[in-house]
Design a protein around this motif. Structure first.
Motif, PDB file in Angstrom:
ATOM      1  N   GLN A 100       0.839  -1.194   0.000  1.00 45.51           N
ATOM      2  CA  GLN A 100       0.000   0.000   0.000  1.00 45.51           C
ATOM      3  C   GLN A 100       0.879   1.252   0.000  1.00 45.51           C
ATOM      4  N   GLY A 101       0.370   2.325  -0.592  1.00 49.57           N
ATOM      5  CA  GLY A 101       1.034   3.615  -0.508  1.00 49.57           C
ATOM      6  C   GLY A 101       1.917   3.981  -1.677  1.00 49.57           C
ATOM      7  N   LEU A 102       2.123   3.059  -2.635  1.00 45.32           N
ATOM      8  CA  LEU A 102       2.930   3.389  -3.813  1.00 45.32           C
ATOM      9  C   LEU A 102       2.039   4.091  -4.837  1.00 45.32           C
ATOM     10  N   ALA A 103       1.613   5.270  -4.462  1.00 49.47           N
ATOM     11  CA  ALA A 103       0.672   6.045  -5.266  1.00 49.47           C
ATOM     12  C   ALA A 103       1.429   7.062  -6.121  1.00 49.47           C
ATOM     13  N   LYS A 104       0.658   7.820  -6.900  1.00 47.51           N
ATOM     14  CA  LYS A 104       1.259   8.876  -7.721  1.00 47.51           C
ATOM     15  C   LYS A 104       2.085   9.817  -6.857  1.00 47.51           C
ATOM     16  N   ASP A 105       1.558  10.146  -5.693  1.00 38.96           N
ATOM     17  CA  ASP A 105       2.289  10.936  -4.718  1.00 38.96           C
ATOM     18  C   ASP A 105       2.610  10.034  -3.523  1.00 38.96           C
ATOM     19  N   ILE A 159      10.365  11.074   1.147  1.00 35.21           N
ATOM     20  CA  ILE A 159      10.286  12.381   0.508  1.00 35.21           C
ATOM     21  C   ILE A 159      10.781  12.215  -0.924  1.00 35.21           C
ATOM     22  N   LEU A 160      10.517  13.211  -1.752  1.00 35.89           N
ATOM     23  CA  LEU A 160      10.927  13.170  -3.151  1.00 35.89           C
ATOM     24  C   LEU A 160      12.060  14.158  -3.397  1.00 35.89           C
ATOM     25  N   ASP A 161      13.099  13.670  -4.051  1.00 32.95           N
ATOM     26  CA  ASP A 161      14.164  14.532  -4.542  1.00 32.95           C
ATOM     27  C   ASP A 161      13.963  14.733  -6.039  1.00 32.95           C
ATOM     28  N   PHE A 162      14.305  15.913  -6.525  1.00 33.03           N
ATOM     29  CA  PHE A 162      14.150  16.215  -7.949  1.00 33.03           C
ATOM     30  C   PHE A 162      15.532  16.375  -8.574  1.00 33.03           C
ATOM     31  N   ARG A 163      15.797  15.537  -9.588  1.00 29.35           N
ATOM     32  CA  ARG A 163      17.052  15.603 -10.318  1.00 29.35           C
ATOM     33  C   ARG A 163      16.764  15.412 -11.801  1.00 29.35           C
ATOM     34  N   ASN A 164      17.314  16.307 -12.622  1.00 30.00           N
ATOM     35  CA  ASN A 164      17.129  16.190 -14.081  1.00 30.00           C
ATOM     36  C   ASN A 164      15.648  16.091 -14.452  1.00 30.00           C
ATOM     37  N   ASN A 165      14.831  16.887 -13.775  1.00 29.63           N
ATOM     38  CA  ASN A 165      13.389  16.931 -14.039  1.00 29.63           C
ATOM     39  C   ASN A 165      12.703  15.598 -13.750  1.00 29.63           C
ATOM     40  N   LYS A 166      13.279  14.791 -12.865  1.00 31.90           N
ATOM     41  CA  LYS A 166      12.659  13.529 -12.471  1.00 31.90           C
ATOM     42  C   LYS A 166      12.584  13.433 -10.951  1.00 31.90           C
ATOM     43  N   ARG A 167      11.614  12.629 -10.475  1.00 30.88           N
ATOM     44  CA  ARG A 167      11.410  12.456  -9.046  1.00 30.88           C
ATOM     45  C   ARG A 167      12.115  11.183  -8.568  1.00 30.88           C
ATOM     46  N   TYR A 168      12.887  11.321  -7.485  1.00 24.95           N
ATOM     47  CA  TYR A 168      13.577  10.173  -6.889  1.00 24.95           C
ATOM     48  C   TYR A 168      13.137  10.022  -5.438  1.00 24.95           C
ATOM     49  N   LEU A 169      12.980   8.776  -5.030  1.00 28.17           N
ATOM     50  CA  LEU A 169      12.451   8.483  -3.698  1.00 28.17           C
ATOM     51  C   LEU A 169      13.582   8.430  -2.667  1.00 28.17           C
ATOM     52  N   ARG A 170      13.337   9.004  -1.503  1.00 29.40           N
ATOM     53  CA  ARG A 170      14.291   8.905  -0.403  1.00 29.40           C
ATOM     54  C   ARG A 170      13.530   8.604   0.893  1.00 29.40           C
ATOM     55  N   ILE A 171      13.937   7.532   1.564  1.00 28.24           N
ATOM     56  CA  ILE A 171      13.289   7.114   2.809  1.00 28.24           C
ATOM     57  C   ILE A 171      13.862   7.921   3.967  1.00 28.24           C
ATOM     58  N   TYR A 172      12.983   8.502   4.789  1.00 29.36           N
ATOM     59  CA  TYR A 172      13.470   9.211   5.967  1.00 29.36           C
ATOM     60  C   TYR A 172      13.003   8.551   7.267  1.00 29.36           C
ATOM     61  N   GLU A 173      12.108   7.589   7.165  1.00 26.89           N
ATOM     62  CA  GLU A 173      11.675   6.866   8.368  1.00 26.89           C
ATOM     63  C   GLU A 173      11.243   5.459   7.974  1.00 26.89           C
ATOM     64  N   LEU A 174      11.748   4.462   8.684  1.00 24.47           N
ATOM     65  CA  LEU A 174      11.402   3.065   8.433  1.00 24.47           C
ATOM     66  C   LEU A 174      11.083   2.389   9.755  1.00 24.47           C
ATOM     67  N   THR A 175       9.887   1.805   9.843  1.00 27.59           N
ATOM     68  CA  THR A 175       9.482   1.092  11.046  1.00 27.59           C
ATOM     69  C   THR A 175       9.151  -0.349  10.680  1.00 27.59           C
ATOM     70  N   PRO A 176      10.026  -1.299  11.019  1.00 34.90           N
ATOM     71  CA  PRO A 176       9.733  -2.700  10.748  1.00 34.90           C
ATOM     72  C   PRO A 176       9.084  -3.364  11.959  1.00 34.90           C
ATOM     73  N   SER A 177       8.253  -4.357  11.702  1.00 34.53           N
ATOM     74  CA  SER A 177       7.707  -5.186  12.777  1.00 34.53           C
ATOM     75  C   SER A 177       7.687  -6.638  12.304  1.00 34.53           C
TER      76      SER A 177
END
Length: 249
Positions: A100-105, A159-177
């Motif tokens: 879940q959560g792999l949406a457009k945004d 959060i999203l980083d923008f490079r060369n007019n493209k969006r790149y994903l960056r994880i800032y919080e990970l909670t495993p269980s």
């Protein structure tokens, strides 16, 4: 051993890469059923990984050396345990059950990935030192652990980083269980000059495995989270988020 989910999210990302083999289905944003099916297809058919996008083997996953327990050396009792030459076996039998959560945004909600591994085996060399009252002990040997019916959930905020007019994903919080039905442990070489003592201590550990797991779980999950982040970073840096999915049209 406990980096369980590290490989699963790599597969989740890798599944949608344009460089993947043509028999792997690409999905639209937020198509949860398609995402689950594609991830499980990759797990089943690409146990040796997909080098083109940096996905390593999933049937044998090597893990960096790490301290498991580090105590303050004061008082009547303390214990240090370190693990080296670590490897996990069994990730190729994973079944992902929810994505879940792999949406457009992807920043609009928490990304969640859940699944099950029937048997995850962890092997490592261990070194331990302990102090119990006036007795100090140093131990080395081989450790084998098997986690039966391991149920996992990863929750990620990005959060999203923008490079060369493209969006790149960056994880800032990970909670495993993680939940497990049983933990089977064998520590070989605990007392090299007294096999009876080694057998007895292993029996006690396995009889009281729930207590040990409850105490060690936070430390294990913290190590796992760090390893998982380091493994997916290169993929996110190389492949833009939009290139992982089919276009909206």
């Amino acid at each position: 051993m406990f980096y369980i989910l590290n490989f699963c999210y790599i597969i989740a990302i890798a599944t949608f890469c344009a460089a993947l083999p043509q028999n792997v289905t690409k999905c639209h944003f937020g198509d949860e059923k398609c995402l689950v099916d594609s991830i499980n297809f990759v797990i089943k058919h690409y146990r040796k990984g997909i080098p083109e996008i940096g996905l390593g083997p999933i049937d044998v996953v090597n893990i960096a050396d790490a301290p498991l327990i580090k105590s303050v050396h004061v008082g009547a009792f303390w214990l240090d345990v370190s693990l080296t030459n670590q490897a996990n076996y069994g990730f190729e039998n994973t079944t992902v059950t929810k994505v879940q959560g792999l949406a457009k945004d992807p920043t609009s909600q928490t990304i969640t990935i859940s699944g099950r591994i029937p048997s995850l085996v962890h092997r490592a060399d261990f070194s331990a030192s302990s102090h119990i009252w006036l007795v100090k002990m140093n131990m080395t040997g081989e450790a084998t652990s098997e986690f039966l019916n391991l149920m996992f959930t990863l929750k990620l905020k990005v959060i999203l980083d923008f490079r060369n007019n493209k969006r790149y994903l960056r994880i800032y919080e990970l909670t495993p269980s993680v939940e497990i039905d049983r933990w089977i442990i064998y520590l070989d070489g605990l007392f090299r000059e007294n096999m009876d003592m080694t057998i007895t201590l292993n029996r006690v550990i396995n009889e009281r495995w729930i207590e040990i797991w409850n105490e060690w779980e936070p430390k294990v999950l913290k190590i796992f989270a760090g390893v998982f982040l380091s493994m997916v970073k290169d993929i996110f840096d190389r492949i833009s988020y939009d290139d992982l999915f089919l276009p909206d049209d």
